[in-house]
Design an enzyme around this catalytic site. Structure first.
Site, PDB file in Angstrom:
ATOM      1  N   LYS A  20      46.463  34.859  27.202  1.00  0.00           N
ATOM      2  CA  LYS A  20      46.444  34.628  25.748  1.00  0.00           C
ATOM      3  C   LYS A  20      47.018  35.836  24.997  1.00  0.00           C
ATOM      4  O   LYS A  20      47.863  35.680  24.117  1.00  0.00           O
ATOM      5  CB  LYS A  20      44.995  34.338  25.314  1.00  0.00           C
ATOM      6  CG  LYS A  20      44.820  34.035  23.844  1.00  0.00           C
ATOM      7  CD  LYS A  20      43.576  33.213  23.617  1.00  0.00           C
ATOM      8  CE  LYS A  20      42.308  34.033  23.511  1.00  0.00           C
ATOM      9  NZ  LYS A  20      42.230  34.844  22.273  1.00  0.00           N
ATOM     10  N   SER A  21      46.580  37.034  25.369  1.00  0.00           N
ATOM     11  CA  SER A  21      47.040  38.239  24.654  1.00  0.00           C
ATOM     12  C   SER A  21      48.551  38.396  24.790  1.00  0.00           C
ATOM     13  O   SER A  21      49.250  38.734  23.826  1.00  0.00           O
ATOM     14  CB  SER A  21      46.371  39.486  25.248  1.00  0.00           C
ATOM     15  OG  SER A  21      44.995  39.442  25.022  1.00  0.00           O
ATOM     16  N   GLY A  92      41.566  35.755  16.031  1.00  0.00           N
ATOM     17  CA  GLY A  92      41.469  37.146  15.582  1.00  0.00           C
ATOM     18  C   GLY A  92      42.734  37.919  15.941  1.00  0.00           C
ATOM     19  O   GLY A  92      43.194  38.762  15.168  1.00  0.00           O
ATOM     20  N   ARG A 120      34.789  37.137  10.395  1.00  0.00           N
ATOM     21  CA  ARG A 120      34.933  38.304  11.287  1.00  0.00           C
ATOM     22  C   ARG A 120      35.458  39.516  10.517  1.00  0.00           C
ATOM     23  O   ARG A 120      36.209  39.376   9.549  1.00  0.00           O
ATOM     24  CB  ARG A 120      35.850  37.941  12.459  1.00  0.00           C
ATOM     25  CG  ARG A 120      35.203  36.853  13.314  1.00  0.00           C
ATOM     26  CD  ARG A 120      36.057  36.452  14.478  1.00  0.00           C
ATOM     27  NE  ARG A 120      36.227  37.534  15.426  1.00  0.00           N
ATOM     28  CZ  ARG A 120      37.031  37.468  16.482  1.00  0.00           C
ATOM     29  NH1 ARG A 120      37.731  36.369  16.698  1.00  0.00           N
ATOM     30  NH2 ARG A 120      37.126  38.481  17.314  1.00  0.00           N
ATOM     31  N   GLN A 167      43.327  44.990  19.207  1.00  0.00           N
ATOM     32  CA  GLN A 167      43.824  44.334  17.990  1.00  0.00           C
ATOM     33  C   GLN A 167      44.065  45.363  16.897  1.00  0.00           C
ATOM     34  O   GLN A 167      45.070  45.309  16.193  1.00  0.00           O
ATOM     35  CB  GLN A 167      42.838  43.259  17.534  1.00  0.00           C
ATOM     36  CG  GLN A 167      42.746  42.123  18.556  1.00  0.00           C
ATOM     37  CD  GLN A 167      41.783  41.021  18.146  1.00  0.00           C
ATOM     38  OE1 GLN A 167      41.098  41.126  17.132  1.00  0.00           O
ATOM     39  NE2 GLN A 167      41.721  39.977  18.953  1.00  0.00           N
ATOM     40  N   ASP A 313      35.871  40.365  27.033  1.00  0.00           N
ATOM     41  CA  ASP A 313      35.815  38.897  26.897  1.00  0.00           C
ATOM     42  C   ASP A 313      35.095  38.233  28.072  1.00  0.00           C
ATOM     43  O   ASP A 313      34.753  37.049  28.005  1.00  0.00           O
ATOM     44  CB  ASP A 313      37.232  38.316  26.782  1.00  0.00           C
ATOM     45  CG  ASP A 313      37.895  38.703  25.456  1.00  0.00           C
ATOM     46  OD1 ASP A 313      37.177  39.071  24.512  1.00  0.00           O
ATOM     47  OD2 ASP A 313      39.132  38.641  25.378  1.00  0.00           O
ATOM     48  N   ARG A 391      34.615  30.649  24.852  1.00  0.00           N
ATOM     49  CA  ARG A 391      34.169  31.325  26.075  1.00  0.00           C
ATOM     50  C   ARG A 391      32.687  31.027  26.370  1.00  0.00           C
ATOM     51  O   ARG A 391      32.265  31.044  27.529  1.00  0.00           O
ATOM     52  CB  ARG A 391      34.413  32.833  25.984  1.00  0.00           C
ATOM     53  CG  ARG A 391      35.902  33.170  25.846  1.00  0.00           C
ATOM     54  CD  ARG A 391      36.246  34.579  26.254  1.00  0.00           C
ATOM     55  NE  ARG A 391      37.525  34.977  25.684  1.00  0.00           N
ATOM     56  CZ  ARG A 391      38.721  34.628  26.174  1.00  0.00           C
ATOM     57  NH1 ARG A 391      38.809  33.879  27.244  1.00  0.00           N
ATOM     58  NH2 ARG A 391      39.827  35.029  25.578  1.00  0.00           N
TER      59      ARG A 391
HETATM   60  C1  S3P Z   1      42.634  40.976  22.210  1.00  0.00           C
HETATM   61  C2  S3P Z   1      41.809  42.044  22.114  1.00  0.00           C
HETATM   62  C3  S3P Z   1      40.337  41.954  22.228  1.00  0.00           C
HETATM   63  C4  S3P Z   1      39.897  40.643  22.857  1.00  0.00           C
HETATM   64  C5  S3P Z   1      40.627  39.475  22.276  1.00  0.00           C
HETATM   65  C6  S3P Z   1      42.129  39.613  22.489  1.00  0.00           C
HETATM   66  C7  S3P Z   1      44.096  41.176  22.068  1.00  0.00           C
HETATM   67  O1  S3P Z   1      39.775  42.033  20.940  1.00  0.00           O
HETATM   68  O2  S3P Z   1      38.517  40.483  22.709  1.00  0.00           O
HETATM   69  O3  S3P Z   1      40.200  38.273  22.901  1.00  0.00           O
HETATM   70  O4  S3P Z   1      44.875  40.292  22.456  1.00  0.00           O
HETATM   71  O5  S3P Z   1      44.497  42.248  21.573  1.00  0.00           O
HETATM   72  P1  S3P Z   1      39.452  43.467  20.254  1.00  0.00           P
HETATM   73  O6  S3P Z   1      40.733  44.151  20.072  1.00  0.00           O
HETATM   74  O7  S3P Z   1      38.811  43.120  18.940  1.00  0.00           O
HETATM   75  O8  S3P Z   1      38.522  44.161  21.178  1.00  0.00           O
END
Ligand code: S3P
Length: 433
Positions: A20-21, A92, A120, A167, A313, A391
């Site tokens: 996903k990231s 997010g 959030r 993020q 996660d 999740r």
């Molecule tokens: C992600 C970073 C994580 C993770 C999210 C995806 C990303 O969040 O929990 O599912 O793709 O950069 P945080 O950066 O808030 O820890």
């Protein structure tokens, strides 16, 4: 709605959907690059589709042909003002990363998402972006989306982030693409580094030194071919399912095992899990392997400190795994779990407690004890409230396979956020017995 009952074992081979990231970033960086970026293995989950939708609304043409996504990038200054509010859905990652990009444009935008997303915390990106001179405000003054972003030129900064969040780091680095000098971010522990790796492959100058990375604004980014590896955060549900379900042996092919993501493998090893990494290789700048996972007799452990961002996660499903381990497991330093798609500390404690587990919540984690002398059953099926959190729904699907009675997951469709097809793949593994 899904009803889950106990099974006698999981057998077979599977491939989990793309990371996903990495999928989000491939669309974003492809949009800002010159030329076409091709993406293979893209995750067509709702979150990544929100990212596609946002970039299409800023004038980027994104097509899908067979198994490949084509992003026709327009360069760092090629985005257009969208005609409507950008809908970031439940995502997010879309919200925080695109905010960094939009802060440096010459037009204004509004971002808004669903009820979970709009509750959030966004102060964590508003603060560094404001330090860069950005004009970003929470429209209802709640510190959350909807956000108004009035694009303008940005100043380079050094930002000491109070949270280890990819993020936040990525948001600042992306704003740094538009700043008047070098922008750097230091985080308290290293979070996932996909932004750094991928932006480098697009031609950006990013230097990483321990927990600090620095970007020099490039003239241009160049379109790339991206091979997206399988998402270890999705593989985690199958890893834990195979470890805790008797008579199981599965192989999960093509899983991304980047060190900044693979904390769950280390925890499994500490707990005595039987997992073998096969065909370890590098694909598209990311380490990948096939995982052979067998039923294991597990012991409790402590999960804390710098490893937390590398498995943030996966903590819900790790908490489930701990219920099946001998002795005590302590998970701490994971306060971030409280601000995910749901308050994952509260929701895991509520639901595992309702299933009969010995779990208590702490401010930043959980304490889980095996039930006396590994009593069978470890868990009892019940109705699960998963607060539309993908999740949590998948974690309790795995729990239900190892519980007496029926486990009922009402909002089970929310798994589509990161894993469309999850229930079908799970069922295929137990029908092969
Ligand atoms: C992600 C970073 C994580 C993770 C999210 C995806 C990303 O969040 O929990 O599912 O793709 O950069 P945080 O950066 O808030 O820890």
């Amino acid at each position: 709605m899904k009803k889950i009952t106990r099974i006698t074992g999981l057998k077979g081979t599977l491939r989990v959907p793309g990371d996903k990231s990495i999928s989000h970033r491939a669309i974003m960086f492809g949009s800002l690059a010159e030329g076409t970026t091709t993406i293979h293995g893209f995750l067509k989950g709702a979150d990544c589709l929100s990212t596609i939708d946002c970039f299409r609304k800023t004038g980027i043409s994104i097509e899908e042909k067979e198994d490949t996504i084509y992003v026709h990038g327009k360069g760092l200054h090629g985005l257009h003002k969208p005609e409507e509010t950008l809908d970031v859905g439940n995502s997010g990652t879309t919200t925080r990363l695109i905010s960094g990009i939009l802060a440096g444009q010459n037009f204004d935008t509004v971002l808004s998402g669903d009820a979970s997303l709009n509750s959030r915390p966004m102060g964590r990106i508003m603060k560094p972006l404001s330090m860069m001179g950005a004009d970003i405000t929470s429209i209802h003054d709640t510190g959350c989306a909807p956000l108004s972003i009035k694009g303008r030129s940005l100043n380079a900064i050094h930002y000491d982030s109070p949270v280890a969040s990819a993020q936040v780091k990525s948001c600042v680095l992306l704003a740094g693409l538009y700043a008047n000098g070098k922008t750097s971010v230091t985080e308290p522990a290293l979070s996932r580094d996909h932004t750094e790796r991928m932006l480098r492959s697009f031609g950006a100058n990013i230097v990483s030194d321990k927990n600090t990375c620095t970007i020099t604004p490039p003239e241009t980014l160049h379109g790339q071919h991206i091979e997206v590896p399988g998402d270890i955060s999705s593989a985690a549900f199958f890893i834990v399912a195979a470890l805790i379900t008797p008579n199981s042996e599965i192989t999960i092919n093509n899983v991304g095992i980047n060190d900044t993501r693979a904390g769950i493998l280390k925890v499994c090893q500490d707990m005595g899990a039987d997992i073998t990494l096969l065909n370890a290789r590098e694909e598209g700048g990311e380490p990948v392997a096939d995982l052979l996972v067998k039923t294991s007799s597990l012991r409790g452990t402590i999960v804390e400190g710098d490893i937390i961002p590398a498995l943030i996660d996966e903590l819900p499903v790790i908490a489930l795994m701990a219920c099946f381990a001998k002795g005590q497991t302590i998970i701490k330093d994971a306060h971030e779990l409280r601000v995910k798609e749901s308050d994952r500390i509260a929701i895991m404690t509520e639901n595992l407690g309702a299933m009969g587990a010995d779990i208590i919540d702490t401010e930043d984690g959980f304490i889980i004890n095996s039930r006396s002398n590994n009593t069978i059953p470890v868990l009892y099926g019940t109705n699960i409230n998963c607060s539309m959190d993908h999740r949590i729904a998948m974690t309790f699907a795995v729990a239900g396979l190892n519980a007496d009675g029926e486990t009922i997951i009402t909002d089970s469709d929310c798994v589509d956020v990161s894993y469309p097809g999850f229930f079908t793949q799970l069922e295929q593994l137990f029908s092969q017995n």
